[in-house]
Enzyme design. Structure first.
Site, PDB file in Angstrom:
ATOM      1  CB  ALA A  14      -0.937  -0.004   1.204  1.00  0.00           C
ATOM      2  CB  CYS A  45       1.625 -13.880  -2.034  1.00  0.00           C
ATOM      3  SG  CYS A  45       0.384 -12.774  -1.324  1.00  0.00           S
ATOM      4  CB  VAL A  83       6.351   6.587  12.199  1.00  0.00           C
ATOM      5  CG1 VAL A  83       5.393   7.619  12.790  1.00  0.00           C
ATOM      6  CG2 VAL A  83       7.004   7.133  10.934  1.00  0.00           C
ATOM      7  CG  ASP A 286      -2.504  -6.452   4.948  1.00  0.00           C
ATOM      8  OD1 ASP A 286      -3.324  -6.324   4.016  1.00  0.00           O
ATOM      9  OD2 ASP A 286      -1.577  -7.284   4.930  1.00  0.00           O
ATOM     10  CB  ALA A 304      -1.451  -8.992  -1.816  1.00  0.00           C
ATOM     11  CG  ASN A 308      -0.537  -4.134  -4.490  1.00  0.00           C
ATOM     12  OD1 ASN A 308       0.488  -3.563  -4.827  1.00  0.00           O
ATOM     13  ND2 ASN A 308      -0.518  -5.308  -3.871  1.00  0.00           N
ATOM     14  CE1 TYR A 435     -17.401 -27.718 -24.376  1.00  0.00           C
ATOM     15  CE2 TYR A 435     -18.416 -27.057 -26.456  1.00  0.00           C
ATOM     16  CZ  TYR A 435     -17.919 -28.054 -25.627  1.00  0.00           C
ATOM     17  OH  TYR A 435     -17.935 -29.356 -26.041  1.00  0.00           O
TER      18      TYR A 435
END
Length: 459
Positions: A14, A45, A83, A286, A304, A308, A435
Site C-alpha cells: 500500500a 505471497c 514512526v 492491511d 495483497a 495494492n 467453451y
C-alpha cells in the site's frame, strides 16, 4: 500541491503504491517513506515458494528495491526508520532511527498510514524459543530459510491450518521434512464451509502431512536437541522447527494513539477515498478495514489485492484526485499441493451468522455440485467442486467456493464478478462463457451449480 511534503508510514504494497502514484501525478512533491524494516515492495505471497525451492532466489521476490525507488522514482525511502507517534494538530510524526536510537520530528502536509499487520501471537509459553518462527515479512522468510539450510531440521510442526500454514506445509514437504499441522478449529481452512475442505484435507494427508484438528497447543518447550509442542488433545509432538501461523492482527496502534477513528474490527476506519477521520491523514493496506459488498458493512480481510488498490487510490487522492475504493469481497485463492481452493463473498456459515439474511439465516440458500473441470472424455479431466451461496428470495449471488486441481482460479473470478454486479443465479446460468472440450463444458461447472441453485429461489 507541488511544494507539499507527503509522509508515508510503511514501505510495502500500500505504501509504495501510494508513493509511486503521488510521484507520477505530482513530480515535484517531496514523498518520504519511513519503513522500519530492511525491505520494501516485496511479494510476501511468494515467500513459501522460495522457502520450498520453487523460486530460486529471494531477490526475485523484490518488486522494487530501495535504490530503484530513490533513483528511478524519486521517492525518499528511509529504511530502519520507525514512526513512533503522530501529532495531528502539529501535523508531524516522531521518527526513531533504529540504527542509533535517535529521534526527530518530520512535518507533513498529508500523511498515509500503511503500517500493515503483524503475526498474531497466541498465549502459548515458548514462542520465543530458538527454532520457533512466524512468517509475515521477508526478514522472517530469510530467517526460516537460513535455519533450514544451516540446521537441516527433520521435523516441522505448524500451528495453524489456514493459508500460510498449508502453503508452508507444502514448502517443508518439498524439503523432505516430516510435517504436522495443528489446528484449534474443527477443520483446516476454517474460512471455507466444511464440505469444501473434505477432499483437500484428505489430499494433504496423502502428501505425508499429519493433521490434528480441534487441537489446542498449550506450550512449546525446549527438548534438546529439538523442541516439543504440547497439546491438550494430541499429546506432545516432537519438532526441530515450529511455525506459528495463527493469523495476523492490524497494526492500528499509531492511529489509535493519534485519536483517529477505529473500526469495530480493530483496524483503522477509512472512507471510500481512503481518508481517515482526520482530513490530512489517509490509511491503506492491511491496517484498514473496507466496506464489504455483500455484508454492506465494514470488514477486515487483509489481502495483497486490496492493499495494492487501496494504496493507489490513497495516492491519487493525496495528489489531488478523486478516486474511490468501491469495496471488497475477500476473494482469495490458495495452492494446497495439487489442489487449488478459492473463496469469494460470504460462506454459507458467515451468511447465516450475519443476521443480514433473516434472523436465523432462513433466506440463505446454497448449492454444491461436483463436475469435471473440462469435458469428461478429455485426457486429464479432474473433479471440480463448486458451491454457490445465494439469497433465496431473489437468487442474488452472495458467495462462492471452489476446490479442485484445475480451473479454479478462473472460475472464482467469474463468481466475484457476478457478486460485484449483483447478479442472480439465473443471470449466471445464462452468462455467455467460453467453451471448448479441453477447457470446460457447454454449461460451465459454475453455471451447472447456478442452475441447481435456481430450483430453490423463491421457495
Amino acid at each position: 500541491m507541488s511544494s507539499s511534503t507527503m509522509v508515508i508510514i510503511g514501505g510495502d504494497a500500500a505504501g509504495m503504491s501510494a508513493a509511486s502514484k503521488i510521484r507520477r501525478e505530482c513530480p515535484d512533491t517531496h514523498v518520504i517513506v519511513f519503513e522500519k524494516g530492511e525491505h520494501i515492495s516485496y511479494s510476501a505471497c511468494g515467500m513459501p515458494y522460495w522457502i520450498g525451492g520453487v523460486v530460486d532466489s529471494d531477490r526475485r521476490l523484490l518488486v522494487l528495491t530501495v535504490d530503484a525507488a530513490r533513483k528511478r522514482r524519486g521517492i525518499d525511502v528511509r529504511t530502519h526508520h520507525e514512526v513512533v507517534a503522530i501529532d495531528p494538530v502539529r501535523r508531524e510524526v516522531t521518527v526513531r532511527q533504529l540504527g542509533d536510537g535517535t529521534s526527530f520530528q518530520q512535518p507533513y502536509d498529508l500523511l498515509l498510514i500503511a503500517t500493515g499487520a503483524s503475526p498474531a501471537r497466541p498465549p502459548i509459553p515458548g514462542l520465543d524459543l530458538p527454532g520457533v518462527f512466524t512468517l509475515r515479512s521477508l526478514s522472517h522468510a530469510q530467517q526460516i530459510y537460513h535455519f533450514l539450510e544451516s540446521r537441516q531440521p527433520r521435523r516441522a510442526v505448524i500451528i495453524g491450518g489456514g493459508y500460510i500454514g498449508l502453503e508452508m506445509a507444502e514448502a517443508f514437504r518439498d524439503r523432505e521434512l516430516e510435517v504436522t499441522v495443528v489446528e484449534m478449529l474443527p477443520q483446516i481452512l476454517p474460512n471455507f464451509d466444511p464440505e469444501m475442505v473434505e477432499e483437500v484435507a484428505a489430499h494433504v494427508q496423502q502428501q505425508g502431512v499429519t493433521i490434528h484438528t480441534g487441537t489446542r497447543v498449550t506450550a512449546i518447550q525446549q527438548d534438546n536437541p529439538g523442541l516439543a509442542v504440547v497439546t491438550e488433545e494430541a499429546g506432545t509432538l516432537p519438532a526441530d522447527l515450529v511455525l506459528v501461523a495463527t493469523g495476523v492482527r492490524p497494526n492500528g496502534e499509531l492511529a489509535r494513539q493519534a485519536g483517529l477513528r477505529m473500526g469495530q474490527t480493530g483496524a483503522i476506519w477509512v472512507d471510500d477515498h481512503m481518508r481517515t477521520s482526520d482530513e490530512h491523514i489517509y490509511a491503506a493496506g492491511d491496517c484498514v478495514e473496507h466496506y464489504h459488498l455483500v455484508l454492506e458493512e465494514n470488514a477486515w480481510i487483509p489481502l495483497a489485492t486490496s492493499a495494492n488498490k487501496g494504496g493507489r487510490v490513497a495516492g491519487e487522492n493525496m495528489a489531488g484526485g478523486d478516486a474511490r475504493f468501491p469495496g471488497i469481497l475477500g476473494t482469495a485463492v490458495v495452492k494446497v499441493f495439487d489442489y487449488t481452493v478459492a473463496v469469494t463473498g460470504v460462506t454459507e456459515q458467515a451468511a447465516r451468522a450475519s443476521g443480514k439474511f433473516g434472523e436465523q439465516g432462513e433466506w440463505v440458500g446454497s448449492a454444491v455440485i461436483t463436475n469435471d473441470d473440462k469435458a469428461g472424455y478429455w485426457p486429464g479431466a479432474e473433479p471440480l467442486k463448486v458451491k454457490l451461496v445465494f439469497d433465496r428470495r431473489d437468487g442474488r449471488v452472495l458467495g462462492g467456493q471452489l476446490a479442485g486441481k484445475a480451473g479454479v482460479n478462473k472460475r472464482i473470478d467469474i463468481v466475484a464478478t457476478a457478486i460485484t454486479a449483483r447478479m442472480t443465479v439465473a443471470d449466471v446460468g445464462m452468462l455467455d462463457l467460453s467453451y471448448a472440450p479441453p477447457y470446460s463444458h457447454p454449461y460451465d461447472p459454475v453455471q451447472i451449480c447456478a442452475n441447481v441453485a435456481l430450483r430453490d429461489v423463491g421457495r
